[in-house]
Write an enzyme that holds these catalytic residues in place. Structure first.
Site, mmCIF file in Angstrom:
data_model
loop_
_atom_site.group_PDB
_atom_site.id
_atom_site.type_symbol
_atom_site.label_atom_id
_atom_site.label_comp_id
_atom_site.label_asym_id
_atom_site.label_seq_id
_atom_site.Cartn_x
_atom_site.Cartn_y
_atom_site.Cartn_z
ATOM 1 N N TRP A 1 -6.002 -5.479 20.788
ATOM 2 C CA TRP A 1 -4.962 -6.038 20.221
ATOM 3 C C TRP A 1 -3.502 -5.396 20.234
ATOM 4 O O TRP A 1 -3.580 -4.390 20.280
ATOM 5 C CB TRP A 1 -4.968 -6.468 18.731
ATOM 6 C CG TRP A 1 -6.271 -7.375 18.430
ATOM 7 C CD1 TRP A 1 -6.595 -8.361 19.391
ATOM 8 C CD2 TRP A 1 -7.110 -7.622 17.448
ATOM 9 N NE1 TRP A 1 -7.890 -8.909 18.704
ATOM 10 C CE2 TRP A 1 -8.042 -8.545 17.586
ATOM 11 C CE3 TRP A 1 -7.082 -6.872 16.278
ATOM 12 C CZ2 TRP A 1 -9.009 -8.769 16.605
ATOM 13 C CZ3 TRP A 1 -7.964 -7.174 15.071
ATOM 14 C CH2 TRP A 1 -8.962 -8.277 15.640
ATOM 15 N N TYR B 1 0.925 -1.352 0.198
ATOM 16 C CA TYR B 1 -0.047 0.098 0.205
ATOM 17 C C TYR B 1 0.605 1.133 -0.049
ATOM 18 O O TYR B 1 0.614 2.046 -0.862
ATOM 19 C CB TYR B 1 -0.924 -0.226 1.200
ATOM 20 C CG TYR B 1 -1.867 0.996 1.767
ATOM 21 C CD1 TYR B 1 -1.265 2.131 2.542
ATOM 22 C CD2 TYR B 1 -3.031 1.418 1.122
ATOM 23 C CE1 TYR B 1 -2.081 3.199 2.604
ATOM 24 C CE2 TYR B 1 -3.792 2.388 1.245
ATOM 25 C CZ TYR B 1 -3.288 3.673 2.123
ATOM 26 O OH TYR B 1 -3.879 4.499 2.458
ATOM 27 N N ASP C 1 1.877 -4.966 16.339
ATOM 28 C CA ASP C 1 1.638 -3.668 16.547
ATOM 29 C C ASP C 1 1.867 -2.750 15.358
ATOM 30 O O ASP C 1 1.461 -1.406 15.378
ATOM 31 C CB ASP C 1 2.870 -3.122 17.792
ATOM 32 C CG ASP C 1 2.496 -3.284 19.086
ATOM 33 O OD1 ASP C 1 3.511 -3.248 19.889
ATOM 34 O OD2 ASP C 1 1.355 -3.891 19.278
HETATM 35 P P1 NAP Z 1 -13.192 2.886 2.118
HETATM 36 O O1 NAP Z 1 -14.175 3.573 3.188
HETATM 37 O O2 NAP Z 1 -12.603 1.879 2.219
HETATM 38 O O3 NAP Z 1 -13.811 3.466 0.931
HETATM 39 C C1 NAP Z 1 -13.125 3.104 -0.546
HETATM 40 C C2 NAP Z 1 -13.825 3.812 -1.527
HETATM 41 O O4 NAP Z 1 -13.047 3.447 -2.690
HETATM 42 C C3 NAP Z 1 -15.148 3.231 -1.659
HETATM 43 O O5 NAP Z 1 -15.915 4.280 -2.335
HETATM 44 C C4 NAP Z 1 -15.090 2.271 -2.719
HETATM 45 O O6 NAP Z 1 -16.115 2.016 -3.531
HETATM 46 C C5 NAP Z 1 -13.913 2.622 -3.682
HETATM 47 N N1 NAP Z 1 -13.283 1.880 -4.371
HETATM 48 C C6 NAP Z 1 -12.663 0.881 -4.020
HETATM 49 N N2 NAP Z 1 -12.263 -0.067 -5.070
HETATM 50 C C7 NAP Z 1 -12.747 0.668 -6.226
HETATM 51 C C8 NAP Z 1 -12.689 0.142 -7.439
HETATM 52 N N3 NAP Z 1 -12.104 -0.749 -8.011
HETATM 53 N N4 NAP Z 1 -13.281 1.150 -8.315
HETATM 54 C C9 NAP Z 1 -14.120 2.210 -7.805
HETATM 55 N N5 NAP Z 1 -14.228 2.524 -6.749
HETATM 56 C C10 NAP Z 1 -13.477 1.778 -5.847
HETATM 57 O O7 NAP Z 1 -11.562 4.164 2.352
HETATM 58 P P2 NAP Z 1 -11.512 5.629 3.133
HETATM 59 O O8 NAP Z 1 -11.138 5.136 4.505
HETATM 60 O O9 NAP Z 1 -12.621 6.352 2.810
HETATM 61 O O10 NAP Z 1 -10.247 5.993 2.356
HETATM 62 C C11 NAP Z 1 -10.467 7.113 1.315
HETATM 63 C C12 NAP Z 1 -8.959 7.396 0.964
HETATM 64 O O11 NAP Z 1 -8.249 7.734 2.017
HETATM 65 C C13 NAP Z 1 -8.208 6.174 0.212
HETATM 66 O O12 NAP Z 1 -7.345 6.733 -0.631
HETATM 67 C C14 NAP Z 1 -7.139 5.973 1.555
HETATM 68 O O13 NAP Z 1 -5.873 5.349 0.968
HETATM 69 C C15 NAP Z 1 -6.844 7.192 2.213
HETATM 70 N N6 NAP Z 1 -6.750 7.138 3.660
HETATM 71 C C16 NAP Z 1 -7.541 6.553 4.570
HETATM 72 C C17 NAP Z 1 -7.406 6.576 5.837
HETATM 73 C C18 NAP Z 1 -8.049 5.896 6.945
HETATM 74 O O14 NAP Z 1 -7.547 5.716 8.046
HETATM 75 N N7 NAP Z 1 -9.205 5.383 6.605
HETATM 76 C C19 NAP Z 1 -5.903 7.079 6.230
HETATM 77 C C20 NAP Z 1 -5.298 7.674 5.205
HETATM 78 C C21 NAP Z 1 -5.572 7.947 4.089
HETATM 79 P P3 NAP Z 1 -17.401 0.918 -3.123
HETATM 80 O O15 NAP Z 1 -18.173 1.712 -1.753
HETATM 81 O O16 NAP Z 1 -18.168 0.725 -4.134
HETATM 82 O O17 NAP Z 1 -16.584 -0.251 -2.600
HETATM 83 O O1 GFB Z 2 -5.667 1.462 12.413
HETATM 84 P P1 GFB Z 2 -4.562 0.202 12.364
HETATM 85 O O2 GFB Z 2 -5.127 -1.072 11.925
HETATM 86 O O3 GFB Z 2 -3.578 0.224 11.314
HETATM 87 O O4 GFB Z 2 -3.701 0.032 13.732
HETATM 88 P P2 GFB Z 2 -2.160 1.194 11.416
HETATM 89 C C1 GFB Z 2 -3.177 -0.766 14.210
HETATM 90 C C2 GFB Z 2 -2.726 -0.626 15.679
HETATM 91 O O5 GFB Z 2 -3.660 -0.624 16.699
HETATM 92 C C3 GFB Z 2 -1.631 -1.548 15.909
HETATM 93 C C4 GFB Z 2 -3.552 -1.651 17.451
HETATM 94 O O6 GFB Z 2 -0.741 -1.232 16.808
HETATM 95 C C5 GFB Z 2 -2.565 -2.909 16.624
HETATM 96 O O7 GFB Z 2 -2.104 -3.480 17.543
HETATM 97 N N1 GFB Z 2 -4.854 -2.468 17.827
HETATM 98 C C6 GFB Z 2 -5.248 -2.710 19.009
HETATM 99 C C7 GFB Z 2 -5.950 -2.529 16.841
HETATM 100 N N2 GFB Z 2 -6.484 -3.242 18.784
HETATM 101 C C8 GFB Z 2 -6.860 -3.258 17.471
HETATM 102 C C9 GFB Z 2 -8.014 -3.585 16.767
HETATM 103 O O8 GFB Z 2 -8.965 -4.230 17.387
HETATM 104 N N3 GFB Z 2 -8.041 -3.705 15.331
HETATM 105 C C10 GFB Z 2 -6.830 -3.064 14.608
HETATM 106 N N4 GFB Z 2 -6.999 -2.828 13.504
HETATM 107 N N5 GFB Z 2 -5.962 -2.570 15.636
HETATM 108 C C11 GFB Z 2 -2.565 1.043 8.797
HETATM 109 C C12 GFB Z 2 -1.743 0.907 7.701
HETATM 110 O O9 GFB Z 2 -1.536 1.235 9.755
HETATM 111 O O10 GFB Z 2 -2.909 2.658 9.025
HETATM 112 C C13 GFB Z 2 -2.780 1.401 6.255
HETATM 113 O O11 GFB Z 2 -1.441 -0.452 7.491
HETATM 114 C C14 GFB Z 2 -3.316 2.487 6.470
HETATM 115 O O12 GFB Z 2 -2.200 1.084 5.310
HETATM 116 C C15 GFB Z 2 -3.967 2.876 7.801
HETATM 117 O O13 GFB Z 2 -2.392 3.546 6.098
HETATM 118 C C16 GFB Z 2 -4.184 4.527 7.996
HETATM 119 O O14 GFB Z 2 -2.486 2.540 11.825
HETATM 120 O O15 GFB Z 2 -1.287 0.348 12.338
#
Ligand code: NAP
Ligand code: GFB
Length: 327
Positions: free
Chosen positions: A209, A144, A283
């Site tokens: 976790w 990613y 972690d």
């Molecule tokens: P999300 O809730 O999983 O939503 C993903 C979106 O992408 C949905 O609208 C999904 O459409 C669409 N999508 C996935 N595959 C697709 C495909 N093949 N064709 C067209 N659309 C597709 O993700 P999010 O958390 O909103 O993330 C939005 C952006 O923020 C991403 O670029 C992510 O990398 C970035 N981001 C997220 C986080 C976070 O913590 N969530 C942190 C940093 C950056 P469907 O609903 O139809 O599946």
């Molecule tokens: O949000 P998260 O899954 O992703 O957070 P990252 C993981 C951290 O939370 C680890 C702890 O330290 C886990 O051990 N944790 C504790 C848990 N309890 C839980 C639980 O119930 N669920 C989960 N998921 N974690 C992601 C990237 O990293 O951050 C992605 O891998 C993306 O690519 C996203 O960019 C924003 O923050 O570690």
């Protein structure tokens, strides 16, 4: 400074996800939609952006002047650890299809979305925008991370070769209504909210976790949405900009003891005596503390929603929409 004459026609890829739905709410419900503007929120049902043909067909149909590019394969730590290859291929395809279609259809500006988890694992803190390519990312999500870094590379190439100002934002961990609450695939906060809901319902301890030592920063999806609109309308650099909260040295520790201390943050937290830390779980990165100094230079007065209030709004949304929520 939106780079075009006349009202924008904005295509939001990933419009049905956590961030996309927050932008839709801010645009439609907070009066951010300006006179004559059109906003189109895409989901994969309308166009599978893994396909260059379907991507071009969506651009042909909507002829956007601007694009907010959110669509991606997204997941928490544990899904990334299982599927690094999928995260790489899926996101590289989508990103190239969307950016190239934007170029071919004369889109004036694209704002894509990176993440603070793409920075080098071995780094100094706080992280800032100049450090993206200074070393390999954490091995848990290298697929990613490298796919996202290529957006920055491609934006620079479109600028150098065609003078296009395509840019990107770098949010920290995002949470909010319409999040992915799936316990195995989602991120930590929605995962803990869902597990807390179940623990309370079943009268069992809440399982947190990992060692609990990892540190994370969180931005509320609605705050991120408001910042996205500012970037679309006013930010004119190709260089990406970190969108993170203040106090880069203040992280939410995932310590077991912290969770009960934040009981007010998870109003559905069960009144169980203890929460269990499953130390066998990974972690991921210890911390990815990012500085928002560049954002604050532009927007010194932007107000973030207080974390506790944001978590409460998210919990309330989850409980009220339990049946329909992604889980
Ligand atoms: P999300 O809730 O999983 O939503 C993903 C979106 O992408 C949905 O609208 C999904 O459409 C669409 N999508 C996935 N595959 C697709 C495909 N093949 N064709 C067209 N659309 C597709 O993700 P999010 O958390 O909103 O993330 C939005 C952006 O923020 C991403 O670029 C992510 O990398 C970035 N981001 C997220 C986080 C976070 O913590 N969530 C942190 C940093 C950056 P469907 O609903 O139809 O599946
Ligand atoms: O949000 P998260 O899954 O992703 O957070 P990252 C993981 C951290 O939370 C680890 C702890 O330290 C886990 O051990 N944790 C504790 C848990 N309890 C839980 C639980 O119930 N669920 C989960 N998921 N974690 C992601 C990237 O990293 O951050 C992605 O891998 C993306 O690519 C996203 O960019 C924003 O923050 O570690």
């Amino acid at each position: 400074m939106n780079g075009s004459v006349g009202p924008m026609r904005v295509l939001v890829t990933g419009g049905s996800g956590l961030v996309g739905r927050a932008i839709e709410r801010v645009v439609k419900k907070e009066g951010e939609e300006r006179e004559g503007e059109e906003w189109i929120f895409l989901s994969s049902k309308e166009a599978n952006l893994m396909s260059a043909e379907e991507t071009r067909a969506a651009f042909e149909k909507h002829h956007p002047t601007h694009v907010i590019h959110l669509a991606a394969m997204v997941g928490g730590l544990f899904r990334n650890m299982r599927q690094n290859l999928d995260f790489w291929r899926y996101n590289v395809f989508i990103n190239d299809n969307v950016l190239q279609a934007a170029h071919e259809f004369g889109v004036v500006k694209v704002v894509s979305c990176l993440s603070t988890c793409i920075f080098p694992d071995k780094t100094t803190y706080p992280i800032d925008e100049t450090m993206i390519h200074n070393g390999p990312p954490h091995e848990s999500n290298f697929g990613y991370a490298f796919a996202k870094r290529m957006i920055d590379v491609q934006n620079r190439a479109y600028f150098q070769q065609y003078g296009l100002r395509y840019t990107a934002v770098i949010p920290t961990n995002v949470f909010g209504p319409h999040d992915n609450f799936n316990i195995d695939d989602g991120h930590v906060l929605p995962g803990l909210i869902h597990k807390t809901y179940l623990a309370k319902k079943e009268g069992k301890p809440l399982q947190v976790w990992g060692s609990g030592r990892a540190l994370r920063q969180f931005i509320y999806s609605l705050d991120l949405a408001r910042l996205f609109l500012w970037v679309l309308r006013e930010y004119d650099e190709v260089e990406p900009i970190i969108l993170s909260v203040d106090g880069w040295d203040k992280n939410l520790s995932l310590q077991r003891t912290t969770i009960p201390r934040y009981t007010c943050l998870l109003p559905i937290l069960p009144d169980v005596a203890t929460s269990v830390c499953a130390t066998s779980k990974a972690d991921g990165q210890f911390k990815k503390t990012a500085s928002n100094a560049k954002l604050r230079k532009y927007l010194p007065d932007f107000k973030f929603t207080p974390f506790r209030a944001a978590v409460k709004e998210t919990c309330d949304w989850f409980v009220a929409n339990y049946d329909a929520a992604r889980k």
